[in-house]
Design an enzyme around this catalytic site. Structure first.
Site, short mmCIF file in Angstrom:
data_model
loop_
_atom_site.label_atom_id
_atom_site.label_comp_id
_atom_site.label_asym_id
_atom_site.label_seq_id
_atom_site.Cartn_x
_atom_site.Cartn_y
_atom_site.Cartn_z
N HIS A 256 29.48 9.24 58.79
CA HIS A 256 30.48 9.77 57.87
C HIS A 256 31.91 9.43 58.30
O HIS A 256 32.85 9.63 57.52
CB HIS A 256 30.31 11.28 57.71
CG HIS A 256 29.12 11.65 56.88
ND1 HIS A 256 29.11 11.56 55.51
CD2 HIS A 256 27.89 12.11 57.23
CE1 HIS A 256 27.93 11.93 55.05
NE2 HIS A 256 27.16 12.27 56.07
N GLU A 305 28.12 22.77 59.57
CA GLU A 305 27.71 22.37 58.22
C GLU A 305 26.20 22.16 58.19
O GLU A 305 25.50 22.62 57.27
CB GLU A 305 28.43 21.09 57.83
CG GLU A 305 28.07 20.55 56.46
CD GLU A 305 28.70 19.21 56.17
OE1 GLU A 305 28.71 18.81 54.99
OE2 GLU A 305 29.17 18.53 57.12
N HIS A 306 25.69 21.46 59.19
CA HIS A 306 24.25 21.23 59.35
C HIS A 306 23.84 21.69 60.73
O HIS A 306 24.48 21.33 61.73
CB HIS A 306 23.90 19.74 59.23
CG HIS A 306 24.54 19.03 58.07
ND1 HIS A 306 25.77 18.41 58.16
CD2 HIS A 306 24.11 18.85 56.80
CE1 HIS A 306 26.07 17.87 57.00
NE2 HIS A 306 25.08 18.12 56.15
N ASP A 339 20.66 15.33 52.61
CA ASP A 339 21.70 14.59 51.88
C ASP A 339 21.18 14.02 50.57
O ASP A 339 21.98 13.68 49.69
CB ASP A 339 22.23 13.45 52.75
CG ASP A 339 23.17 13.93 53.84
OD1 ASP A 339 23.67 15.06 53.73
OD2 ASP A 339 23.39 13.17 54.80
#
Length: 409
Positions: A256, A305-306, A339
């Protein structure tokens, strides 16, 4: 960037360690003044200002609104393998989103009145799909399919460049309109409306710093899902975890790019020693914890987030996790599945916001509205409510209730 190694001792502050790892990502520049100028320009001048910014910043091969036949043409030209994958993603995201739908509830109160809690969709939702590093058709799925599951009347998409795969995904997901624009000017157009872009009730989706600042500015004008910052993942590796899988999952998230934080925490120093990762532009950290309790405390304080739980104790720890955007449990549950096709939504709270925020869901596109029927209960309620109104200095409020004490005239 290099991989940092930290240790948390017995009795040490896991929260301080989490803050330290978060801080590995470079701070963002301030764009507040520039974004404010763009937002105000679009609000005041509508399409005139919007077109100037689109011509300046967006690489659109279309008018500001993409013609419907361009969506169908893009879908016809889509790689069949990509289409098949998107169709699986659409079905799975829809199924999970529909399971989260609420229902109306009516409550009868002791005095005789009723209050119905109605669960109602917004009229128009906008999904922002970024287009800077690459096209992201999966973000179209996460936003448009969830809005459709929430029974929103109209769903529009804004995406800079309107890449063909984005247009194809919009056609598959049933977007009502697509606008080839991005950045702060697109958010402003969606929030205030222009001659071309209809005003939205809710704007959702990730984006760069300019997009997030624009969402912050208009958040009192339109509903938003949250402020999405750079991505992050924490892998809590319990005994027996495979360091090769931990390594590739961290590397996958590092794709990312700048600002991303990837981290593994474990009480097993040999496991951490075996992790091999080249984080590229992402920040990476390995955290030694004295035991699983401290490792879990670190993960909870980080609120990633994860969060991946792997190894022999993954299932036992899972019910204790509260602070994560999405939790992935077990050896096979790579974050990357989330995702795309797992069915969970990949638009998640970042930067520690998982302490209080949720993944994108139907609740972002629906709201609770009370429906009240007083009836004969008016007399009793007026007697107890009028003194409160007068104590607050609202004489006419009191009179409005008391005039109903004797029923219809």
């Amino acid at each position: 960037m290099s991989v940092e190694r930290f240790s948390i001792g017995f009795g040490s502050d896991a929260e301080s360690a989490a803050v330290r790892v978060h801080s590995l990502a470079p701070g963002a520049e301030s764009v507040a003044d520039d974004v404010l100028a763009i937002v105000e320009d679009v609000r005041e001048h509508g399409d005139g200002a919007l077109r100037r910014y689109v011509e300046r910043f967006d690489e659109a091969g279309h008018d500001m609104q993409v013609p419907p036949d361009a969506l169908e043409d893009a879908l016809d030209a889509l790689d069949p393998a990509v289409r098949a994958g998107l169709e699986v993603a659409i079905a799975n995201v829809r199924a999970v989103a529909e399971a989260d739908l609420g229902s109306d509830v009516e409550v009868a109160l002791p005095q005789g009145q009723t209050v119905k809690l109605r669960d109602v969709p917004v009229g128009r939702a906008a999904v922002y799909v970024p287009g800077g590093r690459a096209p992201y058709p999966s973000t179209v799925v996460m936003g448009v399919v969830t809005a459709r599951a929430a029974a929103v009347d109209e769903v529009v998409v804004c995406s800079p460049g309107a890449h063909p795969v984005i247009l194809a995904a919009c056609a598959l997901c049933g977007a009502d309109a697509v606008f080839a624009m991005g950045g702060a000017h697109a958010v402003a157009a969606l929030a205030y409306g222009t001659e071309t872009v209809p005003r939205a009730d809710v704007i959702v989706g990730p984006g760069n710093l300019w997009v997030q600042e624009a969402k912050r500015l208009v958040s009192g004008i339109v509903g938003i899902d949250g402020f999405a910052g750079p991505s992050d993942v924490v892998v809590l590796a319990t005994p027996g975890a495979d360091p090769a899988l931990v390594s590739i999952d961290m590397a996958a998230q590092a794709e990312h790019g700048p600002g991303t934080v990837v981290c593994a925490v474990s009480p097993d120093p040999d496991l951490l020693d075996a992790i091999r990762i080249e984080p590229g532009e992402a920040a990476a950290a390995l955290v030694d914890a004295p035991d699983l309790e401290t490792a879990l405390a670190f993960a909870e304080a980080f609120a990633p987030e994860h969060l991946e739980l792997v190894g022999a104790e993954a299932e036992a720890l899972a019910p204790r996790v509260r602070n994560a955007g999405c939790l992935f449990v077990g050896r096979e549950s790579a974050t990357a599945f989330g995702d795309y096709v797992a069915g969970s939504n990949h638009t998640l709270p970042t930067g520690g916001a998982a302490r209080f925020a949720s993944q994108l869901g139907v609740r972002h596109f629906r709201r609770r509205m009370s429906e009240v029927r007083i009836g004969p209960a008016a007399a009793e309620l007026a007697r107890v409510a009028a003194p409160i109104a007068r104590a607050e200095g609202f004489e006419v409020h009191a009179a409005s209730m008391e005039v109903r004490e004797n029923g219809p005239r």
